[in-house]
Design an enzyme around this catalytic site. Structure first.
Site, PDB file in Angstrom:
ATOM      1  N   TYR A  23      87.717 -31.533 -34.712  1.00  0.00           N
ATOM      2  CA  TYR A  23      87.582 -32.627 -35.677  1.00  0.00           C
ATOM      3  C   TYR A  23      86.217 -33.270 -35.437  1.00  0.00           C
ATOM      4  CZ  TYR A  23      89.467 -36.642 -38.340  1.00  0.00           C
ATOM      5  OH  TYR A  23      89.698 -37.627 -39.257  1.00  0.00           O
TER       6      TYR A  23
ATOM      7  N   ARG B 140      80.546 -34.797 -50.093  1.00  0.00           N
ATOM      8  CA  ARG B 140      80.132 -35.832 -49.133  1.00  0.00           C
ATOM      9  C   ARG B 140      80.873 -35.599 -47.828  1.00  0.00           C
ATOM     10  NH1 ARG B 140      83.010 -40.277 -47.222  1.00  0.00           N
ATOM     11  NH2 ARG B 140      83.145 -38.557 -45.808  1.00  0.00           N
TER      12      ARG B 140
ATOM     13  N   LYS C 180      91.521 -31.279 -40.861  1.00  0.00           N
ATOM     14  CA  LYS C 180      92.511 -32.341 -41.111  1.00  0.00           C
ATOM     15  C   LYS C 180      93.931 -31.789 -41.027  1.00  0.00           C
ATOM     16  CE  LYS C 180      89.834 -35.889 -42.294  1.00  0.00           C
ATOM     17  NZ  LYS C 180      89.906 -37.323 -42.142  1.00  0.00           N
TER      18      LYS C 180
ATOM     19  N   GLU D 151      89.800 -35.497 -49.956  1.00  0.00           N
ATOM     20  CA  GLU D 151      88.996 -35.667 -48.744  1.00  0.00           C
ATOM     21  C   GLU D 151      87.515 -35.395 -49.010  1.00  0.00           C
ATOM     22  OE1 GLU D 151      90.744 -36.418 -45.737  1.00  0.00           O
ATOM     23  OE2 GLU D 151      88.705 -36.895 -45.154  1.00  0.00           O
ATOM     24  N   ASP D 152      86.676 -36.310 -48.599  1.00  0.00           N
ATOM     25  CA  ASP D 152      85.227 -36.119 -48.617  1.00  0.00           C
ATOM     26  C   ASP D 152      84.660 -35.726 -49.984  1.00  0.00           C
ATOM     27  OD1 ASP D 152      85.213 -36.968 -46.069  1.00  0.00           O
ATOM     28  OD2 ASP D 152      84.375 -35.175 -45.177  1.00  0.00           O
TER      29      ASP D 152
ATOM     30  N   ASP E 291      91.865 -40.161 -48.239  1.00  0.00           N
ATOM     31  CA  ASP E 291      91.808 -40.569 -46.844  1.00  0.00           C
ATOM     32  C   ASP E 291      90.554 -41.392 -46.537  1.00  0.00           C
ATOM     33  OD1 ASP E 291      92.858 -40.548 -44.228  1.00  0.00           O
ATOM     34  OD2 ASP E 291      91.328 -39.105 -43.667  1.00  0.00           O
ATOM     35  N   ASP E 292      89.434 -41.054 -47.176  1.00  0.00           N
ATOM     36  CA  ASP E 292      88.188 -41.780 -46.886  1.00  0.00           C
ATOM     37  C   ASP E 292      88.299 -43.235 -47.310  1.00  0.00           C
ATOM     38  OD1 ASP E 292      86.761 -39.340 -46.117  1.00  0.00           O
ATOM     39  OD2 ASP E 292      87.084 -38.841 -48.211  1.00  0.00           O
TER      40      ASP E 292
ATOM     41  N   ASN F 204      80.421 -41.446 -39.304  1.00  0.00           N
ATOM     42  CA  ASN F 204      80.486 -40.150 -38.626  1.00  0.00           C
ATOM     43  C   ASN F 204      79.463 -39.189 -39.217  1.00  0.00           C
ATOM     44  OD1 ASN F 204      82.704 -40.706 -36.922  1.00  0.00           O
ATOM     45  ND2 ASN F 204      84.104 -40.430 -38.629  1.00  0.00           N
TER      46      ASN F 204
ATOM     47  N   ASN G 256      89.355 -43.911 -35.884  1.00  0.00           N
ATOM     48  CA  ASN G 256      89.258 -42.780 -36.783  1.00  0.00           C
ATOM     49  C   ASN G 256      90.576 -42.593 -37.511  1.00  0.00           C
ATOM     50  OD1 ASN G 256      89.276 -39.803 -37.545  1.00  0.00           O
ATOM     51  ND2 ASN G 256      87.174 -40.170 -36.928  1.00  0.00           N
TER      52      ASN G 256
HETATM   53  P1  NAD Z   1      79.693 -43.571 -49.417  1.00  0.00           P
HETATM   54  O1  NAD Z   1      78.513 -42.743 -49.726  1.00  0.00           O
HETATM   55  O2  NAD Z   1      80.695 -43.819 -50.487  1.00  0.00           O
HETATM   56  O3  NAD Z   1      79.216 -45.015 -48.892  1.00  0.00           O
HETATM   57  C1  NAD Z   1      78.094 -45.248 -48.102  1.00  0.00           C
HETATM   58  C2  NAD Z   1      77.535 -46.586 -48.513  1.00  0.00           C
HETATM   59  O4  NAD Z   1      76.467 -46.906 -47.636  1.00  0.00           O
HETATM   60  C3  NAD Z   1      76.975 -46.572 -49.932  1.00  0.00           C
HETATM   61  O5  NAD Z   1      77.443 -47.683 -50.658  1.00  0.00           O
HETATM   62  C4  NAD Z   1      75.477 -46.638 -49.702  1.00  0.00           C
HETATM   63  O6  NAD Z   1      74.789 -47.266 -50.756  1.00  0.00           O
HETATM   64  C5  NAD Z   1      75.420 -47.436 -48.417  1.00  0.00           C
HETATM   65  N1  NAD Z   1      74.136 -47.319 -47.766  1.00  0.00           N
HETATM   66  C6  NAD Z   1      73.312 -46.252 -47.702  1.00  0.00           C
HETATM   67  N2  NAD Z   1      72.187 -46.587 -47.072  1.00  0.00           N
HETATM   68  C7  NAD Z   1      72.300 -47.868 -46.713  1.00  0.00           C
HETATM   69  C8  NAD Z   1      71.450 -48.767 -46.026  1.00  0.00           C
HETATM   70  N3  NAD Z   1      70.258 -48.382 -45.570  1.00  0.00           N
HETATM   71  N4  NAD Z   1      71.885 -50.011 -45.850  1.00  0.00           N
HETATM   72  C9  NAD Z   1      73.101 -50.408 -46.297  1.00  0.00           C
HETATM   73  N5  NAD Z   1      73.932 -49.597 -46.946  1.00  0.00           N
HETATM   74  C10 NAD Z   1      73.545 -48.338 -47.155  1.00  0.00           C
HETATM   75  O7  NAD Z   1      80.365 -42.902 -48.160  1.00  0.00           O
HETATM   76  P2  NAD Z   1      81.754 -43.318 -47.471  1.00  0.00           P
HETATM   77  O8  NAD Z   1      82.803 -42.363 -47.879  1.00  0.00           O
HETATM   78  O9  NAD Z   1      82.018 -44.747 -47.680  1.00  0.00           O
HETATM   79  O10 NAD Z   1      81.411 -43.000 -45.937  1.00  0.00           O
HETATM   80  C11 NAD Z   1      80.395 -43.734 -45.283  1.00  0.00           C
HETATM   81  C12 NAD Z   1      80.406 -43.415 -43.809  1.00  0.00           C
HETATM   82  O11 NAD Z   1      81.642 -43.840 -43.254  1.00  0.00           O
HETATM   83  C13 NAD Z   1      80.284 -41.928 -43.481  1.00  0.00           C
HETATM   84  O12 NAD Z   1      79.372 -41.750 -42.434  1.00  0.00           O
HETATM   85  C14 NAD Z   1      81.646 -41.537 -43.037  1.00  0.00           C
HETATM   86  O13 NAD Z   1      81.623 -40.530 -42.038  1.00  0.00           O
HETATM   87  C15 NAD Z   1      82.149 -42.824 -42.446  1.00  0.00           C
HETATM   88  N6  NAD Z   1      83.615 -42.840 -42.430  1.00  0.00           N
HETATM   89  C16 NAD Z   1      84.221 -42.994 -41.222  1.00  0.00           C
HETATM   90  C17 NAD Z   1      85.589 -42.962 -41.157  1.00  0.00           C
HETATM   91  C18 NAD Z   1      86.309 -43.153 -39.854  1.00  0.00           C
HETATM   92  O14 NAD Z   1      87.490 -42.885 -39.766  1.00  0.00           O
HETATM   93  N7  NAD Z   1      85.670 -43.620 -38.810  1.00  0.00           N
HETATM   94  C19 NAD Z   1      86.340 -42.752 -42.305  1.00  0.00           C
HETATM   95  C20 NAD Z   1      85.696 -42.604 -43.531  1.00  0.00           C
HETATM   96  C21 NAD Z   1      84.312 -42.648 -43.579  1.00  0.00           C
END
Ligand code: NAD
Length: 558
Positions: free
Chosen positions: A105, A158, A176, A247-248, A270-271, A419, A458
């Site tokens: 994972y 993504r 997953k 997912e993603d 899930d995201d 991540n 996570n």
């Molecule tokens: P997303 O693309 O929908 O959202 C990312 C956001 O960050 C966007 O709104 C974007 O405009 C913003 N962004 C980009 N550059 C930026 C900057 N310089 N300053 C401020 N904001 C900025 O993606 P997402 O699905 O929301 O995922 C985002 C991150 O969260 C990924 O890295 C993902 O791995 C992580 N995530 C972690 C978990 C977990 O369980 N820990 C779960 C889901 C997503």
């Protein structure tokens, strides 16, 4: 609906070719086939002489795995094992979960998606590519996947914080669903990873001769929507009642697909929702640890995309449940995205951000400089107790940011959730150092941090239990209340010892899944009219668990 699971993998009776049983990962035992089985099934000569046990095989495999030098090599080794002997793969995972989870994972699965074409060997799951449009129903009908009950699907656009990986995104549904089996005991024969290959806009992939996906720019708009609709209808027809986990998908699609399908079949993203519940659980645990009351503090979300907006929505619900008005609850949450603090009428980029946009009047003073304040200025003005990162921006929580958080709170709560580690807003070690060891920290990927406990915040702590609870209760929909209750159930598992850990260690993920599943069953009973079995939900949950042990009925085949 309480169903006692049966292993549905088809058992070839008196196979004309005994190699068939060895090449079925759900039946294969490798060197653990007994002499009697070798006699009966005609396996002599096809296996080396040694007759092993599953525990002997685990010891051998873990030793071989540890000899590889990189996580990616270890990942490839594990995937091979999964495709040749699935029982052993899960037995190994259960016994060495803390060591192997970061391999199957996050973070390693991120590199595995980027380099998917290099290690593609055997088929697993379904690749449904756009040129198959119009034929999906027939394809699903013809495939020998019976009784599928959990599907994880992506279009690879993504992948974690790594962007568009096209067909390589298949690594995510595979990973997953491995966790559905490992943590929630879902029979692997009843899980199905699916990659909807609608092309890729990743130029490097398109130009790479090794790339195994459909070499085309992404299909968008009405054509994309029609393809997804055809897919969902085909799934509903072939496996009615199956749980579909999105997912993603890229942000706009993720939000649109969730709202289009959440009431049509048991389905969740899930995201958005899993992340929200996980983050809420971490915040509830941290709140107790810090000795504060969340409803009297501000929370700052950095990166308000799919995940960030999902977190905001669940947080507002939690604050309302504590008696705050909707506006007061919204007012506790600040969002900073790429154009700075999100302000009504100024820089709301996606609909989900409207919930946390600051009123223009309030922000007028902040806008004096002519542009929306950035992260550090927002921290200094709002003095949030909680800072959450879902931006995918490596290093965004730098020393001034962490110090600003620590200036106003004895125990600032800092959760860089992006991540993989290469996209994380901060490392746990840096946050610890810059907060003089005072911060309560949770990171998206596993992270070592100084001498304090650092929790991996996570979704793996939530989604397996959501799925298990939905299956056991027969829920026809996955509701927001299920995620809210799941978060509380997870937070309740924090031990009250001296540690800063927000969640139980990963070794206890099976118990976590059971607890989360129970909370989901109770919501299904309360809100959807699900009927508990006579001996209660706990027993129904326990009965469902598939355990990674070799079948002992291979000799009784007529
Ligand atoms: P997303 O693309 O929908 O959202 C990312 C956001 O960050 C966007 O709104 C974007 O405009 C913003 N962004 C980009 N550059 C930026 C900057 N310089 N300053 C401020 N904001 C900025 O993606 P997402 O699905 O929301 O995922 C985002 C991150 O969260 C990924 O890295 C993902 O791995 C992580 N995530 C972690 C978990 C977990 O369980 N820990 C779960 C889901 C997503």
């Amino acid at each position: 609906m309480d169903q006692t699971p049966m292993h549905e993998a088809s058992l070839t009776k008196n196979p004309a070719d005994p190699r068939a049983i060895l090449s079925d990962p759900l039946l294969n035992k490798g060197t653990a086939f007994t002499q009697a089985e070798r006699d009966r099934l005609g396996l002599h000569g096809l296996l080396p002489s040694h007759v092993s046990t599953i525990s002997g095989q685990i010891d051998r495999r873990i030793a071989v795995l540890r000899a590889f030098s990189t996580p990616f090599e270890k990942y490839a080794f594990l995937r091979d094992l999964q495709d040749t002997n699935e029982t052993l793969f899960y037995a190994l995972l259960a016994q060495h979960r803390a060591e192997l989870l970061p391999l199957v994972y996050t973070p390693t699965v991120g590199e595995a998606c980027v380099r998917f074409s290099e290690i593609y060997r055997r088929p697993r799951g379904l690749f449904l590519s756009y040129p198959l449009k119009g034929r999906l129903r027939q394809i699903l009908a013809d495939l020998p996947f019976e009784d599928v009950e959990v599907i994880c699907v992506t279009d690879g656009e993504r992948i974690l914080g790594l962007g568009d990986q096209g067909a390589g995104g298949m690594g995510i549904p595979i990973g997953k669903l491995s966790l559905y089996t490992d943590c929630a005991g879902i029979d692997p024969a009843r899980t199905l990873p699916i990659l909807l290959d609608t092309g890729t806009d990743n130029q490097a992939r398109l130009e790479n001769p090794l790339y195994v996906g459909w070499r085309n720019r992404r299909v968008r708009g009405a054509d994309y929507d029609a393809f997804i609709e055809e897919f969902v209808e085909a799934v509903q027809e072939r496996w009615p009642g199956a749980l579909l986990q999105w997912e993603d998908f890229a942000g706009p699609n993720a939000v649109a697909l969730l709202s289009r399908y959440r009431d049509r079949l048991p389905s969740f993203n899930d995201d958005i929702q899993g992340t929200a519940a996980t983050a809420l659980a971490a915040i509830l645990s941290a709140e107790r640890l810090a000795g504060i009351n969340l409803s009297q503090h501000k929370i700052l979300l950095f990166g308000a995309g799919a995940a960030g907006c999902g977190i905001a929505s669940l947080l507002v619900g939690e604050l309302e449940a504590r008696g705050l008005s909707h506006d007061a609850a919204r007012g506790c949450i600040y969002g900073v995205d790429r154009d700075g603090l999100i302000i009504e009428g100024v820089n709301v980029a996606i609909p989900g951000q409207a919930l946390i946009a600051r009123p223009e009047a309030e922000a007028a003073e902040w806008l004096a400089s002519g542009k929306a304040p950035g992260l550090i200025e927002t921290i200094e003005r709002a003095q949030p107790a909680v800072l959450i990162g879902t931006s995918g921006q490596f290093g965004a929580f730098d020393e001034p940011v962490v110090r600003a958080m620590a200036q106003h709170h004895e125990r600032p709560i800092i959760l860089p959730l992006s991540n993989p580690g290469t996209r994380s807003e901060a490392t746990a070690g840096d946050v610890q150092a810059w907060s003089d060891g005072r911060a309560i920290i949770g990171t998206g990927s596993p992270s070592e941090g100084g001498d304090g406990a650092v929790t991996q915040v996570n979704n793996v702590y939530i989604f397996p239990g959501i799925g298990l609870g939905a299956l056991v209760s027969g829920a026809t929909r996955i509701t927001e209340a299920m995620f809210a209750e799941a978060a509380k159930a997870l937070a309740s598992l924090r031990s009250e010892g001296g540690s800063d850990a927000l969640f139980p260690p990963s070794e206890q993920l099976a118990d976590v899944a059971n607890t989360v599943a129970l909370s989901v069953c109770k919501v299904a009973e309360r809100d959807l009219g699900a009927t508990p079995p006579a001996d209660g939900w706990e027993n129904a949950i326990a009965r469902r668990r598939w355990v990674p042990a070799y079948r002992d009925d291979l000799l009784s085949v007529e």
